[in-house]
Design an enzyme around this catalytic site. Structure first.
Site, PDB file in Angstrom:
ATOM      1  N   PHE A   2       1.156  -0.505   8.781  1.00  0.00           N
ATOM      2  CA  PHE A   2       1.372  -0.810   9.560  1.00  0.00           C
ATOM      3  C   PHE A   2       1.067  -1.882  10.446  1.00  0.00           C
ATOM      4  CE2 PHE A   2       1.015   3.487   8.313  1.00  0.00           C
ATOM      5  CZ  PHE A   2       1.383   4.487  10.133  1.00  0.00           C
ATOM      6  N   PRO A  57      -5.410  -9.036   8.737  1.00  0.00           N
ATOM      7  CA  PRO A  57      -6.175  -9.226   7.981  1.00  0.00           C
ATOM      8  C   PRO A  57      -5.785 -10.380   6.933  1.00  0.00           C
ATOM      9  CG  PRO A  57      -6.601  -6.732   7.753  1.00  0.00           C
ATOM     10  CD  PRO A  57      -5.597  -7.449   8.946  1.00  0.00           C
ATOM     11  N   GLU A  81      -4.708  -6.828   2.813  1.00  0.00           N
ATOM     12  CA  GLU A  81      -3.144  -7.780   3.099  1.00  0.00           C
ATOM     13  C   GLU A  81      -3.416  -8.811   2.210  1.00  0.00           C
ATOM     14  OE1 GLU A  81      -3.837  -3.781   5.359  1.00  0.00           O
ATOM     15  OE2 GLU A  81      -5.519  -5.082   4.666  1.00  0.00           O
ATOM     16  N   GLU A 126       0.767  -1.296  -0.090  1.00  0.00           N
ATOM     17  CA  GLU A 126       0.485  -0.375   0.159  1.00  0.00           C
ATOM     18  C   GLU A 126       0.892   1.068  -0.175  1.00  0.00           C
ATOM     19  OE1 GLU A 126      -2.260  -0.858   3.126  1.00  0.00           O
ATOM     20  OE2 GLU A 126      -2.799  -2.639   2.815  1.00  0.00           O
ATOM     21  N   HIS A 134      -2.003   1.135  14.891  1.00  0.00           N
ATOM     22  CA  HIS A 134      -0.904   2.050  14.561  1.00  0.00           C
ATOM     23  C   HIS A 134       0.465   2.002  15.855  1.00  0.00           C
ATOM     24  CE1 HIS A 134      -3.872   4.392  12.044  1.00  0.00           C
ATOM     25  NE2 HIS A 134      -2.420   4.475  11.182  1.00  0.00           N
TER      26      HIS A 134
END
Length: 326
Positions: free
Chosen positions: A83, A89, A60, A29, A129
């Site tokens: 992150f 996922p 992900e 990403e 995060h």
């Protein structure tokens, strides 16, 4: 010799690996023209083209699943999860396929792939995060898990991870992305599966990795005023664990504290404590203690300084190591 920060060292490692091996591809990403949230992939698309460094959808599981297929057919994908908690996922792909493919095929199919995961707190990030998720991966047989604590190791360990014939979870301590060091690249440090003594001492061993290595070095400086001579071990490789280096240090000092950002309960430090206790029991002068995050979801930025280990907390723990008879 130049002043280089950890993000720049990682960028150079990717750049050099892509130059040396046309099978190395980078995707995830915002890693393409944008260069990644932390600039780790800055300039790679411009230099190597969109076939070698490209953006993926925000999926992900799809990122890792695609990398599995690419690795099965001879490529060396390096994917970024952006992150720590964003990787969850993809956890099913990692545990069910990435970690098991070589065993499932009786060694016929290897997966030379790297999953980069910026992890930990200290940047003022919000929920999702600031997780320290390393124990999830170290508990999964079939994965190599490494994390650099220095800028030089950031370059060297990432190069070694990309060259590995098996999958590597590469945990990047994002609070140290901007830590600078005088460094001439390319630079190779110790082998990927070895721990390193960052500072020698005689009284107590601090065992750490990633972001808290520097915290332990600062603690060792402060400990001088208390009369303690502190040795600092940087694990570097979490799976496998270099038991020989760790145990040699603890047998010398007789006391140990394990330090990490993640929650203490069932954290990675518990495995280190168990290993040291089993293998060094007759050399120990006190129980092996831990310093880590509290057993709460990662707090908002105004409170994270209380969650993260700092020298005062570590010194307080060292003071509990039964010094009365010394």
């Amino acid at each position: 010799m130049a002043q280089i920060n950890m993000a720049q060292a990682l960028n150079r490692a990717l750049r050099d690996a892509m130059t040396d091996d046309p099978n190395v591809v980078v995707f995830g990403e915002d890693v393409g023209p944008y260069g990644g949230v932390f600039t780790v992939t800055d300039g790679l698309t411009a230099q190597f083209g969109e076939d070698r460094c490209f953006d993926s959808p925000l999926a992900e599981s799809g990122i890792v699943g695609t990398a599995v297929g690419m690795a099965m057919y001879g490529m060396r994908p390096v994917v970024e999860m952006q992150f720590d908690a964003f990787a969850y996922p993809a956890f099913e792909q990692i545990t069910s396929h990435v970690a098991k493919m070589r065993n499932r095929t009786r060694g016929k199919v290897a997966l030379p792939m790297v999953i980069r995961i910026p992890y930990g707190g200290g940047i003022g990030g919000v929920e999702h995060h600031g997780d320290s998720s390393e124990a999830y991966y170290t508990h999964t047989p079939g994965l190599t898990v490494v994390t650099p604590g220095t800028t030089a190791d950031a370059y060297s360990l990432l190069r070694a991870a990309i060259e590995s014939p098996d999958p590597v979870i590469f945990m990047e301590p994002k609070s140290r992305y901007w830590t600078r060091a005088d460094l001439q690249l390319p630079a190779r440090t110790d082998p990927m599966n070895r721990a390193v003594v960052r500072r020698t001492g005689q009284d107590v061993t601090l065992i750490s990795y990633g972001s808290t290595v520097q915290t332990c070095m600062e603690t060792a400086d402060a400990a001088k005023e208390e009369g303690w001579d502190v040795e600092v071990i940087d694990l570097r490789s979490l799976a496998p664990l270099d038991e020989d280096t760790v145990c040699a240090s603890v047998r010398k000092t007789g006391r140990a504290v394990v330090v990490h950002e993640s929650s203490v309960f069932s954290g990675y430090g518990a495995e280190v404590v168990a290993t040291v206790t089993e293998k060094c029991f007759h050399w120990l002068e006190a129980p092996v203690l831990r310093v880590g995050g509290f057993d709460v979801p990662y707090p908002p930025k105004d409170l994270e300084e209380h969650q993260l280990p700092h020298p005062d907390r570590i010194l307080d723990t060292i003071a509990r190591l039964q010094w009365e008879d010394q």
